[in-house]
Design a protein around this motif. Structure first.
Motif, PDB file in Angstrom:
ATOM      1  N   VAL A   1      20.817 -88.599 -26.043  1.00  0.00           N
ATOM      2  CA  VAL A   1      19.958 -89.587 -26.689  1.00  0.00           C
ATOM      3  C   VAL A   1      20.177 -90.944 -26.026  1.00  0.00           C
ATOM      4  CG1 VAL A   1      19.302 -90.708 -28.849  1.00  0.00           C
ATOM      5  CG2 VAL A   1      20.123 -88.339 -28.879  1.00  0.00           C
ATOM      6  N   ALA A   2      19.089 -91.568 -25.614  1.00  0.00           N
ATOM      7  CA  ALA A   2      19.117 -92.928 -25.080  1.00  0.00           C
ATOM      8  C   ALA A   2      18.212 -93.788 -25.943  1.00  0.00           C
ATOM      9  CB  ALA A   2      18.640 -92.950 -23.631  1.00  0.00           C
ATOM     10  N   LEU A   3      18.734 -94.861 -26.473  1.00  0.00           N
ATOM     11  CA  LEU A   3      17.961 -95.756 -27.334  1.00  0.00           C
ATOM     12  C   LEU A   3      18.025 -97.166 -26.771  1.00  0.00           C
ATOM     13  CD1 LEU A   3      17.749 -95.918 -31.162  1.00  0.00           C
ATOM     14  CD2 LEU A   3      18.413 -97.991 -29.925  1.00  0.00           C
ATOM     15  N   THR A   4      16.863 -97.769 -26.605  1.00  0.00           N
ATOM     16  CA  THR A   4      16.810 -99.152 -26.133  1.00  0.00           C
ATOM     17  C   THR A   4      15.538 -99.801 -26.651  1.00  0.00           C
ATOM     18  OG1 THR A   4      17.081-100.587 -24.188  1.00  0.00           O
ATOM     19  CG2 THR A   4      15.624 -98.680 -23.941  1.00  0.00           C
ATOM     20  N   SER A   5      15.305-101.037 -26.267  1.00  0.00           N
ATOM     21  CA  SER A   5      14.084-101.761 -26.623  1.00  0.00           C
ATOM     22  C   SER A   5      13.445-102.303 -25.353  1.00  0.00           C
ATOM     23  CB  SER A   5      14.418-102.919 -27.567  1.00  0.00           C
ATOM     24  OG  SER A   5      13.281-103.719 -27.834  1.00  0.00           O
ATOM     25  N   ASP A   6      12.115-102.436 -25.376  1.00  0.00           N
ATOM     26  CA  ASP A   6      11.439-103.010 -24.211  1.00  0.00           C
ATOM     27  C   ASP A   6      11.728-104.500 -24.086  1.00  0.00           C
ATOM     28  OD1 ASP A   6       9.941-103.679 -26.467  1.00  0.00           O
ATOM     29  OD2 ASP A   6       7.999-103.290 -25.534  1.00  0.00           O
TER      30      ASP A   6
END
Length: 501
Positions: A257-262
């Protein structure tokens, strides 16, 4: 009498089992990439937020690695997402603006993470929550299933081109429903991109039962900051549901799982410090984003304090998935940082210093009507070598800024005039990249795009703010020293500026 099967010797049985295991392909993990639109890191409780409680994302961080200092490459959605999925900054991948022919679409020559996974045997899918990550911007490359948005423009009563905003976006609960419906039928391993939009604007709010306690004005509008925080919490609730359902579907090979924001958002504190509450600027409020990794190959309970970039996600994921990392990209594998190294490792194993880049080409973006109100926002280029951050405005060199982030994390003390040698070093590094755009883009082929984006709040103003569209700028090429008002230096790089004369 039923004949008995022949009895195999222990040695022969072991040999046959060994051959069978050799014929099986090694199990490959599945991959989930979650991008949160317009979500600041400091609104997640694992990043210290006191306004929002985000137990699902906190749990994800505890089960993996949290990167405390991550910079986005841009503060507009399609440009920033192109960097996440190519490992390239804007000058490398070519998607620089939201509305401008020749600069508002990811070229087919760019190689995306989805294309690499597709070629490697992963079942690839994307499920989106809003128009700015649609195939209109070329972000569908490599996805076998692409659940995004299409639509038609309309002209409103004032003659302005606009869009049916209600059909342009969906709330995160619906996006997760659609994602899980796809995943139930997906082949393993799968590569899945889920884009969640809720904090971007107040058009779609969480259910009324979830909004209890959030103050409203006389017209029923929620307090904007309290609404933003509650929308982040609603995202977290949907992420919890998504992770609970997807992990078993990934099978024994597991789920990365990879979680980030633009990008982030200026909000109330950004307005107070820098006079801007939205995006399209490059202060910390806009480009400091969360980044969390968890799953097979990633250690637990780790926090990385060094500077990282969203372009680093692609090479890190290719390494975790056992895929070849493309050469010539800007991103670098993050594994050495959680392994304790103080330097990045790129695809060929070299060690490189940490630096980050971001840009905004608002001056040539047909959707950026905010330039009329913020002329200093027309062209912005950021170069960070921690703790130093250069915020360069080539069309207004005199309004450029230099910050020491270790002593001034909120970016309020401009040291450009008092640290000339540091400014020269950072501007030289920026100029060597040649990231400049000095010619306007053409009008978009599809005239509906600008109305769509303006309806979603990207323009930062009304159509009347900039009726003629992007204006030409009289660029003049000078040395780095001349641009900074310093004595000439041998070997100086050159760059374009707009002078007052």
């Amino acid at each position: 009498m039923i004949p008995r099967p022949p009895i195999l010797s222990t040695g022969l049985l072991s040999l046959l089992l060994g051959l069978a295991s050799c014929s099986q392909e090694p199990l490959q993990p599945s991959l989930l990439v979650i991008t949160l639109d317009t979500t600041r890191a400091d609104y997640l409780s694992c990043y210290g937020s006191k306004r929002s409680r985000t137990p699902a994302m906190d749990g994800l961080a505890q089960s993996g690695v949290l990167f405390e200092r991550t910079l986005a490459s841009s503060a507009v959605t399609p440009v920033a997402h192109a960097s996440i999925f190519t490992g390239l900054y804007g000058p490398g991948h070519g998607l620089r603006v939201l509305a401008g022919k020749g600069g508002d679409r990811l070229p087919s020559a760019a190689t995306t993470l989805a294309e690499m996974c597709d070629q490697g045997g992963w079942d690839t899918a994307a499920v989106h929550s809003a128009f700015p990550v649609s195939r209109r911007f070329g972000l569908d490359q490599g996805f076998q299933h692409f659940d995004s948005f299409e639509g038609k423009a309309r002209i409103d009563e004032t003659g302005k081109t606009t869009w049916d905003v209600k059909n342009l976006q969906r709330r995160s609960d619906e996006t997760v429903d659609r994602t899980l419906a796809w995943a139930a039928e997906a082949e393993r391993p799968f590569m899945l991109w889920v884009h969640l939009w809720d904090p971007h604007d107040p058009t779609l709010t969480p259910p009324a039962s979830f909004m209890q306690g959030v103050p409203q004005d006389g017209q029923g509008a929620y307090h904007p900051i309290r609404l933003y925080a509650r929308e982040v919490e609603y995202l977290d609730l949907q992420i919890a549901r998504l992770l609970k359902e997807l992990r078993p579907l990934a099978g024994e090979a597991g789920l990365i799982v990879a979680l980030t924001s633009d990008h982030g958002e200026g909000l109330e504190d950004g307005m107070a410090r820098h006079g801007w509450g939205a995006h399209r600027m490059l202060y910390g409020e806009q480009i400091n984003v969360p980044l969390i990794l968890a799953g097979p190959g990633v250690p637990q309970l780790k926090r990385v304090t060094q500077l990282v970039r969203t372009v680093d996600l692609l090479p890190t994921l290719t390494q975790l998935l056992g895929l070849p990392t493309p050469g010539g990209i800007d991103g670098l594998d993050l594994a050495p940082l959680w392994e304790g190294s103080d330097a990045y490792r790129n695809a060929v194993g070299d060690l490189s210093p940490r630096a980050a880049y971001a840009d905004q080409i608002n001056g040539y973006d047909g959707n950026a009507s905010m330039v009329r109100r913020r002329p200093d926002a027309a062209f912005q280029f950021v170069w960070v070598e921690y703790p130093w951050k250069l915020y360069w405005r080539p069309h207004q060199p005199e309004s450029s800024e230099l910050f020491n982030l270790a002593q001034d994390s909120t970016e309020e003390i401009n040291l450009l005039a008092t640290r000339p040698r540091i400014a020269h070093r950072l501007l030289s590094a920026l100029a060597e990249r040649k990231p400049w755009v000095t010619e306007p883009y053409g009008a978009p082929d599809d005239v509906d795009v600008e109305g769509a984006l303006d309806a979603l709040g990207y323009g930062g103003g009304s159509a009347a703010d900039d009726p003629a569209g992007p204006q030409p700028y009289p660029w003049k090429w000078v040395s780095v020293s001349e641009a900074l008002g310093l004595p000439a230096a041998a070997g100086d790089a050159t760059l374009p500026i707009v002078t007052k004369d």
